[in-house]
Design a protein around this motif. Structure first.
Motif, PDB file in Angstrom:
ATOM      1  N   CYS A  39      75.228  23.389 -29.552  1.00 24.29           N
ATOM      2  CA  CYS A  39      74.448  23.774 -28.369  1.00 24.29           C
ATOM      3  C   CYS A  39      73.078  24.333 -28.755  1.00 24.29           C
ATOM      4  N   VAL A  40      72.895  24.692 -30.029  1.00 26.90           N
ATOM      5  CA  VAL A  40      71.591  25.157 -30.499  1.00 26.90           C
ATOM      6  C   VAL A  40      70.695  23.939 -30.671  1.00 26.90           C
ATOM      7  N   SER A  41      69.575  23.957 -29.984  1.00 30.53           N
ATOM      8  CA  SER A  41      68.643  22.833 -30.082  1.00 30.53           C
ATOM      9  C   SER A  41      67.239  23.329 -29.797  1.00 30.53           C
ATOM     10  N   ALA A  42      66.263  22.585 -30.309  1.00 30.16           N
ATOM     11  CA  ALA A  42      64.869  22.936 -30.052  1.00 30.16           C
ATOM     12  C   ALA A  42      63.994  21.731 -30.339  1.00 30.16           C
ATOM     13  N   GLN A  43      62.868  21.702 -29.657  1.00 26.88           N
ATOM     14  CA  GLN A  43      61.907  20.619 -29.839  1.00 26.88           C
ATOM     15  C   GLN A  43      60.500  21.192 -29.728  1.00 26.88           C
ATOM     16  N   ILE A  44      59.666  20.790 -30.680  1.00 26.42           N
ATOM     17  CA  ILE A  44      58.253  21.158 -30.646  1.00 26.42           C
ATOM     18  C   ILE A  44      57.452  19.879 -30.509  1.00 26.42           C
ATOM     19  N   ILE A  45      56.525  19.869 -29.580  1.00 32.72           N
ATOM     20  CA  ILE A  45      55.625  18.727 -29.418  1.00 32.72           C
ATOM     21  C   ILE A  45      54.222  19.188 -29.795  1.00 32.72           C
ATOM     22  N   LEU A  46      53.651  18.552 -30.820  1.00 32.44           N
ATOM     23  CA  LEU A  46      52.279  18.816 -31.241  1.00 32.44           C
ATOM     24  C   LEU A  46      51.408  17.679 -30.722  1.00 32.44           C
ATOM     25  N   ARG A  47      50.457  18.011 -29.864  1.00 31.22           N
ATOM     26  CA  ARG A  47      49.591  16.998 -29.253  1.00 31.22           C
ATOM     27  C   ARG A  47      48.276  16.875 -30.014  1.00 31.22           C
ATOM     28  N   ASP A  48      47.630  15.716 -29.891  1.00 27.05           N
ATOM     29  CA  ASP A  48      46.385  15.474 -30.627  1.00 27.05           C
ATOM     30  C   ASP A  48      45.205  16.267 -30.078  1.00 27.05           C
ATOM     31  N   ASP A  49      45.380  16.952 -28.944  1.00 26.96           N
ATOM     32  CA  ASP A  49      44.319  17.840 -28.434  1.00 26.96           C
ATOM     33  C   ASP A  49      44.517  19.276 -28.935  1.00 26.96           C
ATOM     34  N   ASN A  50      45.375  19.437 -29.940  1.00 25.66           N
ATOM     35  CA  ASN A  50      45.686  20.724 -30.571  1.00 25.66           C
ATOM     36  C   ASN A  50      46.400  21.707 -29.648  1.00 25.66           C
ATOM     37  N   THR A  51      47.167  21.182 -28.686  1.00 22.68           N
ATOM     38  CA  THR A  51      48.059  22.021 -27.897  1.00 22.68           C
ATOM     39  C   THR A  51      49.490  21.691 -28.305  1.00 22.68           C
ATOM     40  N   TRP A  52      50.385  22.643 -28.081  1.00 19.29           N
ATOM     41  CA  TRP A  52      51.790  22.428 -28.416  1.00 19.29           C
ATOM     42  C   TRP A  52      52.670  22.988 -27.325  1.00 19.29           C
ATOM     43  N   SER A  53      53.903  22.479 -27.275  1.00 20.75           N
ATOM     44  CA  SER A  53      54.908  23.018 -26.368  1.00 20.75           C
ATOM     45  C   SER A  53      56.243  23.079 -27.098  1.00 20.75           C
TER      46      SER A  53
ATOM     47  N   GLU B 287      70.008  30.213 -21.140  1.00 16.70           N
ATOM     48  CA  GLU B 287      68.788  29.606 -20.617  1.00 16.70           C
ATOM     49  C   GLU B 287      68.012  28.881 -21.711  1.00 16.70           C
ATOM     50  N   THR B 288      67.299  27.849 -21.317  1.00 19.56           N
ATOM     51  CA  THR B 288      66.384  27.166 -22.224  1.00 19.56           C
ATOM     52  C   THR B 288      65.075  27.951 -22.242  1.00 19.56           C
ATOM     53  N   ARG B 289      64.597  28.242 -23.438  1.00 16.16           N
ATOM     54  CA  ARG B 289      63.337  28.973 -23.593  1.00 16.16           C
ATOM     55  C   ARG B 289      62.215  27.966 -23.792  1.00 16.16           C
ATOM     56  N   THR B 290      61.074  28.229 -23.160  1.00 14.21           N
ATOM     57  CA  THR B 290      59.897  27.380 -23.329  1.00 14.21           C
ATOM     58  C   THR B 290      58.716  28.232 -23.773  1.00 14.21           C
ATOM     59  N   ALA B 291      57.797  27.601 -24.461  1.00 10.34           N
ATOM     60  CA  ALA B 291      56.587  28.279 -24.922  1.00 10.34           C
ATOM     61  C   ALA B 291      55.520  27.220 -25.154  1.00 10.34           C
ATOM     62  N   GLY B 292      54.325  27.662 -25.414  1.00  9.63           N
ATOM     63  CA  GLY B 292      53.240  26.729 -25.689  1.00  9.63           C
ATOM     64  C   GLY B 292      52.003  27.475 -26.126  1.00  9.63           C
ATOM     65  N   GLY B 293      50.996  26.700 -26.483  1.00  9.17           N
ATOM     66  CA  GLY B 293      49.745  27.287 -26.922  1.00  9.17           C
ATOM     67  C   GLY B 293      48.906  26.275 -27.667  1.00  9.17           C
TER      68      GLY B 293
END
Length: 156
Positions: A65-79, A102-108
Motif C-alpha cells: 500500500c506504500v506508493s509514491a510518484q514524482i513527476i518532473l516537468r520540463d518547465d522545472n515544476t514538479w508534483s 490519505e494520499t499526500r500531494t505536494a509540488g513546487g
C-alpha cells in the motif's frame, strides 16, 4: 586619428567573444524529466513487516500500500502524490508499519546541477536526490534508523 581608430577597432574585436556568460545546459536534464515511481523505501535494521518470516530493509517489498510518484516537468515544476508509511515503536526493537489513510500531494520547482536534483516545495523546503543515469534512479538518502527511514529510491 587613424592610429586611434585602429586601436579602438582592435580593442573592440578583442573584447568581443561568443561567451554570453550563460551556462551550458545540463546533459542530465532531459533524462530526469518524466515520471518517477517509488521502488525502494529502506529502513535499518531490517524487519519482518508483514509477518511472513522474511526480513527486509525495503518497506515497499512487504507493504504494497506504500506508493509514491514524482513527476518532473520540463518547465522545472514538479508534483508528488503518494501514500506514506507510518512507523510506530512497539517494544524490544520491533515496529508496527501501516499505510496512511490519505494520499499526500505536494509540488513546487526543481533544478539539477551535475547529478544532484533539488526539489523545492511551496514553503521553500528542499529535498535533494542523486540521479544515477546507469540505474535510472533518483535517491534521497535520509540516513536515519528506525523509526526513521534510511533512503527513498525512485525509478523511471
Amino acid at each position: 586619428m587613424k592610429k586611434f581608430l585602429l586601436l579602438f577597432l582592435s580593442l573592440t574585436v578583442l573584447s568581443c567573444s561568443d561567451d554570453d556568460g550563460g551556462t551550458e545546459p545540463n546533459p542530465n536534464f532531459d533524462q530526469v524529466v518524466g515520471t518517477w515511481n517509488l521502488s525502494e523505501l529502506t529502513i535499518s535494521p531490517q524487519q519482518d513487516i508483514n509477518g511472513d518470516g522474511s526480513f527486509t530493509t525495503n518497506i515497499v517489498e512487504e507493504l504494497p500500500c506504500v506508493s509514491a510518484q514524482i513527476i518532473l516537468r520540463d518547465d522545472n515544476t514538479w508534483s508528488y502524490s503518494g501514500v506514506d508509511v507510518i512507523i510506530t515503536t512497539i517494544t524490544g526493537g520491533l515496529f508496527k508499519f501501516f499505510c496512511a489513510d490519505e494520499t499526500r500531494t505536494a509540488g513546487g520547482n526543481w533544478d539539477i546541477e551535475g547529478n544532484i536534483v533539488r526539489l523545492a516545495d511551496e514553503t521553500g523546503n528542499i529535498t535533494q536526490f542523486t540521479f544515477d543515469s546507469s540505474d535510472n534512479t533518483l535517491t534521497n538518502v535520509i540516513g536515519e534508523v528506525l523509526p526513521g527511514l534510511q533512503a527513498e529510491v525512485y525509478a523511471k
